[in-house]
Design a protein around this motif. Structure first.
Motif, mmCIF file in Angstrom:
data_model
loop_
_atom_site.group_PDB
_atom_site.id
_atom_site.type_symbol
_atom_site.label_atom_id
_atom_site.label_comp_id
_atom_site.label_asym_id
_atom_site.label_seq_id
_atom_site.Cartn_x
_atom_site.Cartn_y
_atom_site.Cartn_z
ATOM 1 N N CYS A 153 -13.928 2.854 7.237
ATOM 2 C CA CYS A 153 -12.814 4.070 7.981
ATOM 3 C C CYS A 153 -12.661 5.190 7.253
ATOM 4 O O CYS A 153 -12.548 5.327 6.136
ATOM 5 N N ALA A 154 -12.871 6.358 7.961
ATOM 6 C CA ALA A 154 -12.686 7.716 6.932
ATOM 7 C C ALA A 154 -11.229 8.013 6.805
ATOM 8 O O ALA A 154 -10.958 9.034 5.709
ATOM 9 N N SER A 155 -10.456 7.401 7.561
ATOM 10 C CA SER A 155 -9.134 7.615 7.458
ATOM 11 C C SER A 155 -8.129 6.702 6.183
ATOM 12 O O SER A 155 -7.956 7.166 5.337
ATOM 13 N N CYS A 156 -8.514 5.391 6.336
ATOM 14 C CA CYS A 156 -7.832 4.560 5.334
ATOM 15 C C CYS A 156 -8.695 3.843 4.567
ATOM 16 O O CYS A 156 -8.107 3.397 3.313
ATOM 17 N N GLY A 157 -9.868 3.793 4.728
ATOM 18 C CA GLY A 157 -11.132 3.185 3.745
ATOM 19 C C GLY A 157 -11.367 1.916 3.919
ATOM 20 O O GLY A 157 -11.869 1.074 3.295
ATOM 21 N N PHE A 158 -10.886 1.330 5.240
ATOM 22 C CA PHE A 158 -11.165 -0.052 5.697
ATOM 23 C C PHE A 158 -12.616 -0.168 5.507
ATOM 24 O O PHE A 158 -13.430 0.538 5.902
ATOM 25 N N PRO A 159 -13.072 -1.304 4.922
ATOM 26 C CA PRO A 159 -12.770 -2.424 4.589
ATOM 27 C C PRO A 159 -12.262 -2.881 3.161
ATOM 28 O O PRO A 159 -12.317 -3.860 2.657
ATOM 29 N N GLU A 160 -12.129 -1.632 2.098
ATOM 30 C CA GLU A 160 -11.783 -1.692 0.790
ATOM 31 C C GLU A 160 -10.498 -2.353 0.848
ATOM 32 O O GLU A 160 -9.614 -2.199 1.758
ATOM 33 N N ALA A 161 -10.108 -3.108 -0.364
ATOM 34 C CA ALA A 161 -8.906 -3.424 -0.547
ATOM 35 C C ALA A 161 -7.591 -2.532 -0.609
ATOM 36 O O ALA A 161 -6.563 -2.771 0.020
ATOM 37 N N LYS A 162 -8.111 -1.542 -1.256
ATOM 38 C CA LYS A 162 -6.951 -0.641 -1.345
ATOM 39 C C LYS A 162 -7.081 0.422 -0.418
ATOM 40 O O LYS A 162 -8.093 0.663 0.104
ATOM 41 N N ARG A 163 -5.807 1.091 0.271
ATOM 42 C CA ARG A 163 -6.009 2.228 1.049
ATOM 43 C C ARG A 163 -6.398 3.423 0.516
ATOM 44 O O ARG A 163 -6.221 3.707 -0.695
ATOM 45 N N ARG A 164 -7.027 4.333 1.198
ATOM 46 C CA ARG A 164 -7.863 5.422 0.711
ATOM 47 C C ARG A 164 -6.414 6.470 0.716
ATOM 48 O O ARG A 164 -5.895 6.873 1.720
ATOM 49 N N LYS A 165 -6.309 7.356 -0.608
ATOM 50 C CA LYS A 165 -5.133 8.412 -0.452
ATOM 51 C C LYS A 165 -5.689 9.364 -1.574
ATOM 52 O O LYS A 165 -6.650 9.078 -2.502
ATOM 53 N N TYR A 166 -5.381 10.679 -1.496
ATOM 54 C CA TYR A 166 -5.330 11.584 -2.296
ATOM 55 C C TYR A 166 -4.210 12.111 -2.602
ATOM 56 O O TYR A 166 -3.401 12.123 -1.781
ATOM 57 N N SER A 167 -3.983 12.962 -3.855
ATOM 58 C CA SER A 167 -2.795 13.604 -4.088
ATOM 59 C C SER A 167 -2.478 14.827 -3.212
ATOM 60 O O SER A 167 -1.168 14.934 -2.773
ATOM 61 N N ILE A 191 -3.038 14.775 0.203
ATOM 62 C CA ILE A 191 -2.670 14.220 1.774
ATOM 63 C C ILE A 191 -1.187 13.727 1.561
ATOM 64 O O ILE A 191 -0.550 13.314 0.772
ATOM 65 N N LYS A 192 -0.294 14.471 2.703
ATOM 66 C CA LYS A 192 1.082 14.279 2.781
ATOM 67 C C LYS A 192 1.639 13.109 3.697
ATOM 68 O O LYS A 192 2.822 13.137 3.676
ATOM 69 N N TRP A 193 0.425 12.365 4.332
ATOM 70 C CA TRP A 193 0.926 11.496 5.246
ATOM 71 C C TRP A 193 1.325 10.063 4.612
ATOM 72 O O TRP A 193 2.128 9.170 5.268
ATOM 73 N N TYR A 194 0.990 10.021 3.423
ATOM 74 C CA TYR A 194 1.323 8.696 2.782
ATOM 75 C C TYR A 194 2.528 8.835 1.871
ATOM 76 O O TYR A 194 2.739 9.972 1.273
ATOM 77 N N THR A 195 3.259 7.892 1.488
ATOM 78 C CA THR A 195 4.222 7.871 0.441
ATOM 79 C C THR A 195 3.927 6.992 -0.651
ATOM 80 O O THR A 195 3.208 6.207 -0.907
#
Length: 55
Positions: free
Chosen positions: A35-49, A51-55
């Motif tokens: 998944c280009a958005s969340c990184g599925f099927p990796e265990a951790k969700r994909r996030k960068y500093s 990106i403002k949509w995650y907390t």
């Protein structure tokens, strides 16, 4: 002259991304199975500093 547009024009008909099971967005790559958005099927969700949509 190279015939770029006529040759590459046939690639736009197929869907590259399908709906992701984890995030629900239409960003799961069909061939790569990532998944280009969340990184599925990796265990951790994909996030960068930046990106403002995650907390």
């Amino acid at each position: 002259m190279v015939k770029g547009t006529t040759s590459m024009g046939g690639f736009t008909k197929k869907k590259v991304h399908i709906r992701c099971r984890r995030c629900g967005k239409n960003s799961l790559h069909k061939r790569h199975h990532v998944c280009a958005s969340c990184g599925f099927p990796e265990a951790k969700r994909r996030k960068y500093s930046w990106i403002k949509w995650y907390t």
